[in-house]
Design a protein around this motif. Structure first.
Motif, PDB file in Angstrom:
ATOM      1  N   LEU A  40       2.054   4.752  -0.788  1.00  0.00           N
ATOM      2  CA  LEU A  40       1.468   6.036  -1.149  1.00  0.00           C
ATOM      3  C   LEU A  40       2.513   7.142  -1.006  1.00  0.00           C
ATOM      4  O   LEU A  40       2.415   8.003  -0.151  1.00  0.00           O
ATOM      5  CB  LEU A  40       0.250   6.341  -0.262  1.00  0.00           C
ATOM      6  CG  LEU A  40      -0.944   5.416  -0.388  1.00  0.00           C
ATOM      7  CD1 LEU A  40      -2.032   5.822   0.593  1.00  0.00           C
ATOM      8  CD2 LEU A  40      -1.494   5.413  -1.800  1.00  0.00           C
ATOM      9  N   ILE A  77       0.858  -1.186   0.000  1.00  0.00           N
ATOM     10  CA  ILE A  77       0.000   0.000   0.000  1.00  0.00           C
ATOM     11  C   ILE A  77       0.893   1.234   0.000  1.00  0.00           C
ATOM     12  O   ILE A  77       0.869   2.048   0.896  1.00  0.00           O
ATOM     13  CB  ILE A  77      -0.957  -0.026   1.208  1.00  0.00           C
ATOM     14  CG1 ILE A  77      -1.738  -1.322   1.227  1.00  0.00           C
ATOM     15  CG2 ILE A  77      -1.904   1.165   1.169  1.00  0.00           C
ATOM     16  CD1 ILE A  77      -2.592  -1.531   2.446  1.00  0.00           C
ATOM     17  N   GLU A  90      -8.930  -0.732  -0.909  1.00  0.00           N
ATOM     18  CA  GLU A  90      -8.878  -2.144  -1.282  1.00  0.00           C
ATOM     19  C   GLU A  90     -10.047  -2.851  -0.605  1.00  0.00           C
ATOM     20  O   GLU A  90     -10.507  -2.437   0.459  1.00  0.00           O
ATOM     21  CB  GLU A  90      -7.572  -2.784  -0.789  1.00  0.00           C
ATOM     22  CG  GLU A  90      -6.315  -2.211  -1.382  1.00  0.00           C
ATOM     23  CD  GLU A  90      -6.085  -2.631  -2.821  1.00  0.00           C
ATOM     24  OE1 GLU A  90      -6.699  -3.618  -3.286  1.00  0.00           O
ATOM     25  OE2 GLU A  90      -5.293  -1.959  -3.486  1.00  0.00           O
ATOM     26  N   GLY A 144      -9.004   1.371   3.443  1.00  0.00           N
ATOM     27  CA  GLY A 144      -8.538   2.459   2.595  1.00  0.00           C
ATOM     28  C   GLY A 144      -7.620   3.420   3.303  1.00  0.00           C
ATOM     29  O   GLY A 144      -7.625   3.523   4.531  1.00  0.00           O
ATOM     30  N   HIS A 186      -3.974  11.969  -2.356  1.00  0.00           N
ATOM     31  CA  HIS A 186      -3.606  10.599  -2.720  1.00  0.00           C
ATOM     32  C   HIS A 186      -4.552   9.664  -1.991  1.00  0.00           C
ATOM     33  O   HIS A 186      -5.076   9.998  -0.928  1.00  0.00           O
ATOM     34  CB  HIS A 186      -2.165  10.314  -2.296  1.00  0.00           C
ATOM     35  CG  HIS A 186      -1.469   9.275  -3.121  1.00  0.00           C
ATOM     36  ND1 HIS A 186      -2.094   8.198  -3.697  1.00  0.00           N
ATOM     37  CD2 HIS A 186      -0.157   9.149  -3.455  1.00  0.00           C
ATOM     38  CE1 HIS A 186      -1.209   7.464  -4.355  1.00  0.00           C
ATOM     39  NE2 HIS A 186      -0.019   8.031  -4.220  1.00  0.00           N
ATOM     40  N   GLY A 187      -4.756   8.501  -2.524  1.00  0.00           N
ATOM     41  CA  GLY A 187      -5.620   7.568  -1.835  1.00  0.00           C
ATOM     42  C   GLY A 187      -5.719   6.222  -2.515  1.00  0.00           C
ATOM     43  O   GLY A 187      -5.335   6.054  -3.675  1.00  0.00           O
ATOM     44  N   LYS A 188      -6.241   5.280  -1.739  1.00  0.00           N
ATOM     45  CA  LYS A 188      -6.402   3.927  -2.246  1.00  0.00           C
ATOM     46  C   LYS A 188      -7.397   3.204  -1.347  1.00  0.00           C
ATOM     47  O   LYS A 188      -7.343   3.324  -0.126  1.00  0.00           O
ATOM     48  CB  LYS A 188      -5.046   3.217  -2.208  1.00  0.00           C
ATOM     49  CG  LYS A 188      -5.037   1.867  -2.844  1.00  0.00           C
ATOM     50  CD  LYS A 188      -3.609   1.328  -2.869  1.00  0.00           C
ATOM     51  CE  LYS A 188      -3.525   0.158  -3.811  1.00  0.00           C
ATOM     52  NZ  LYS A 188      -2.148  -0.274  -4.020  1.00  0.00           N
TER      53      LYS A 188
END
Length: 122
Positions: free
Chosen positions: A34, A32, A82, A90, A78-80
């Protein structure tokens, strides 16, 4: 598992959202990743936070509630998110701008409503 030794045993979701062993933490952080461009870290007048969402609370309207409740400008840089075992996990990197008291109160609120909040710049 590292060097032939089981270092952490749990379900997949718990291992990704709350790793305990240093080796597992480094694997999860690598997965992960970032990384931010340095220009964001140099912008000292803007508070930068890393927000971690986990489980049911990851689907709540935390960002819009924060903006409305504390009169701050919030920019997602920014981000993610799952879905692990069909559960959300997240990470968002945000910039907060506004009056110092409003920013402090917004940050406290985010800490109450999310899994974890980390200050990226001071």
């Amino acid at each position: 598992m590292t060097q032939g030794e089981v270092v952490e045993l749990d379900d997949v979701y718990n291992i990704f959202t709350n790793p305990q062993h240093d080796f597992t933490k480094s694997l999860v952080n690598h997965t992960i990743n970032l990384d931010l461009p340095s220009r964001f870290l140099l912008a000292r007048k803007k508070r930068i936070l890393k927000i971690v969402y986990s489980g049911e609370r990851a689907e709540e309207s935390v960002i819009s509630d924060t903006i409305k409740s504390f009169n701050v400008q919030l920019n997602i840089i920014h981000g993610k998110i799952e879905y692990i075992s069909n559960k959300p996990f997240g990470i968002l990197i945000i910039q907060l701008e506004g009056k110092p008291d409003n920013i402090a109160n917004a940050e406290k609120y985010l800490k109450l409503r999310t899994f974890e909040v980390e200050v990226i710049n001071d």
